[in-house]
Design an enzyme around this catalytic site. Structure first.
Site, PDB file in Angstrom:
ATOM      1  CE  LYS A  58       9.865  -2.312 -26.310  1.00  0.00           C
ATOM      2  NZ  LYS A  58       8.503  -2.013 -26.835  1.00  0.00           N
ATOM      3  N   GLY A 127      -4.771  -2.299 -14.152  1.00  0.00           N
ATOM      4  CA  GLY A 127      -5.539  -1.842 -13.005  1.00  0.00           C
ATOM      5  C   GLY A 127      -4.980  -0.550 -12.454  1.00  0.00           C
ATOM      6  CG  HIS A 128      -5.181   2.933 -12.719  1.00  0.00           C
ATOM      7  ND1 HIS A 128      -3.889   3.401 -12.708  1.00  0.00           N
ATOM      8  CD2 HIS A 128      -5.581   2.951 -14.014  1.00  0.00           C
ATOM      9  CE1 HIS A 128      -3.518   3.701 -13.943  1.00  0.00           C
ATOM     10  NE2 HIS A 128      -4.528   3.434 -14.756  1.00  0.00           N
ATOM     11  CG  ASP A 129      -5.304   3.617  -5.101  1.00  0.00           C
ATOM     12  OD1 ASP A 129      -4.259   3.781  -4.461  1.00  0.00           O
ATOM     13  OD2 ASP A 129      -6.422   3.544  -4.544  1.00  0.00           O
ATOM     14  CB  ILE A 130     -10.297   2.621  -7.732  1.00  0.00           C
ATOM     15  CG1 ILE A 130     -11.683   2.465  -7.113  1.00  0.00           C
ATOM     16  CG2 ILE A 130     -10.290   2.279  -9.213  1.00  0.00           C
ATOM     17  CD1 ILE A 130     -12.694   3.441  -7.687  1.00  0.00           C
ATOM     18  CG  ASN A 131      -9.182  -1.250 -10.895  1.00  0.00           C
ATOM     19  OD1 ASN A 131      -8.467  -0.597 -11.642  1.00  0.00           O
ATOM     20  ND2 ASN A 131     -10.501  -1.235 -11.001  1.00  0.00           N
ATOM     21  CE1 TYR A 132      -3.850  -2.903  -9.544  1.00  0.00           C
ATOM     22  CE2 TYR A 132      -2.875  -0.847  -8.816  1.00  0.00           C
ATOM     23  CZ  TYR A 132      -3.075  -1.793  -9.805  1.00  0.00           C
ATOM     24  OH  TYR A 132      -2.501  -1.626 -11.035  1.00  0.00           O
ATOM     25  CG  ASP A 158      -1.483   4.316  -7.093  1.00  0.00           C
ATOM     26  OD1 ASP A 158      -1.433   3.127  -7.445  1.00  0.00           O
ATOM     27  OD2 ASP A 158      -2.013   5.195  -7.779  1.00  0.00           O
TER      28      ASP A 158
END
Length: 394
Positions: A58, A127-132, A158
């Site tokens: 940045k 999101g995370h693994d469970i959501n995917y 993941d």
């Protein structure tokens, strides 16, 4: 090693990105992890054989240096949500070019890992693994109770559908580059990746005539419905896995199992399974109860001995500590796999199992020196706050 000479820039992330970088590093690639400066530690433990450059893109001077790093690299791993790298000024167009405009590195393999599909309704959501897994369709099929499924840690989305498929995409793109001479973008999303590695159960489910996943969850061969593909608790509270799907394996299992039961067990129970029991679904509840009670008569290690050197497909469930003792290295860290053998002498590649900690910025000065920065340029980065460092000369 297969990827010796390949230079990879991995922007620090969680799980899938670091795992992709780890696989590449384990196979000989030079991997630079790009960290934020002024951090004392990192949550990344998948850092074997990597180096860390801590720099802030940045800040203009930091961005210029990062562009030079990527311009001299073969692969970039982007673990961020869609649009993040573009807003930083490090998007694919900068390096690969577009509409006749020359890029800084048109041989670059630009690998992007996101959770949800890049063009879908969830593309901008966290999101995370469970959501995917939830959106992939496979979570609804996984074993659990009749009321709800359970999830297998964060392995499927993941690491299998994310990191490993990203690595495959990078390898394929590098292979294609050998003939085209050009780089390209590799897009991976973990919903699609989880679906792809789950092709077998999903295709069976969508074609119920195969019978493999025709019943509701918990009523099929591979989801806990079959007593002969299940987990059982032993006398000592430890567990045995049973997976004798084929009739010949089931026959071997049930023969050894019954023979190892106490002499009065069959008489007390009043029923004994045989080879015809396996695929008679009406007897599955009785068979499961028989196996549950039977496994309680011996410890896990005693049952291990009963089935050792047989085709019963029954082995102990080891703890992580026990499993690590079976590693060839004798260490708890999993060995890279597959093992690539030399055609000359059959020797496996040697991997340095270094510690799992890589402090952010540990190699900043070293990497910048390799890049050819002058002392003046280095001092400017320090003064701008783009890097954390001393005012010593490079």
């Amino acid at each position: 090693m297969a990827l010796k000479g390949i230079k990879v820039v991995e922007f620090a992330g969680l799980a899938p990105g670091p795992f992709a970088g780890l696989v590449l590093a384990d196979n000989g690639a030079t991997v630079f992890r790009i960290d934020k400066p002024f951090q004392s530690s990192s949550s990344d433990i998948l850092c074997r054989n990597k180096r860390s450059l801590a720099i802030n893109p940045k800040i203009p001077s930091g961005l210029d240096v990062l562009k030079k790093v990527v311009a001299s690299s073969d692969v970039l791993i982007d673990p961020f949500r869609p649009g993040v790298m573009e807003r930083l000024g490090l998007g694919p167009v900068v390096f690969l070019g577009e509409n006749g405009k020359v890029g800084l590195n048109e041989k670059l393999i630009y690998a992007r890992i996101v959770g949800f599909p890049r063009t879908g309704s969830h593309k901008d959501m966290a999101g995370h693994d469970i959501n995917y897994l939830a959106l992939s369709g496979i979570l609804s099929m996984l074993p659990g109770s009749h009321n709800r499924p359970t999830f297998p840690l964060n392995l499927l989305a993941d690491f299998a559908g994310g990191g490993l498929l990203c690595t495959l995409g990078i390898i394929l793109a590098l292979f294609e580059r050998n003939s085209s001479g050009r780089g390209q973008v590799v897009n991976v999303d973990m919903v699609s990746g989880a679906r792809y590695v789950s092709s077998f159960p999903l295709m069976h489910f969508l074609n119920p005539s195969t019978g493999t996943f025709a019943a509701k969850r918990g009523g099929n061969l591979l989801d806990g419905g079959a007593p002969f593909y299940n987990i059982y608790t032993c006398k000592d509270g430890a567990f045995m896995s049973v997976g004798c799907l084929e009739p010949q394996f089931f026959n071997t299992f049930i023969e050894h199992f019954i023979k190892a039961l106490p002499s009065d067990f069959k008489q007390r129970y009043g029923w004994v399974p045989n080879s015809s029991t396996q695929f008679d679904r009406n007897t599955w509840p009785e068979l499961k109860n028989f196996l549950e009670l039977g496994f309680h008569t011996r410890t896990r290690d005693e049952w291990t001995a009963v089935f050792m050197d047989t085709d019963a497909c029954a082995v102990p469930i080891l703890t992580p500590e026990e499993a690590s003792q079976m590693e060839e290295s004798g260490q708890s860290v999993p060995l890279p796999h597959p093992r690539i053998l030399s055609k000359m002498n059959g020797a496996a590649q040697v991997i340095d199992l270094v510690p799992i900690e890589l402090p952010p910025g540990k190699h900043t000065e070293e990497i910048l020196q390799e890049l050819g920065l002058t002392d003046t340029e280095y001092q400017r980065l320090v003064q701008d706050g783009a890097i954390e460092g001393t005012r010593s000369k490079l």
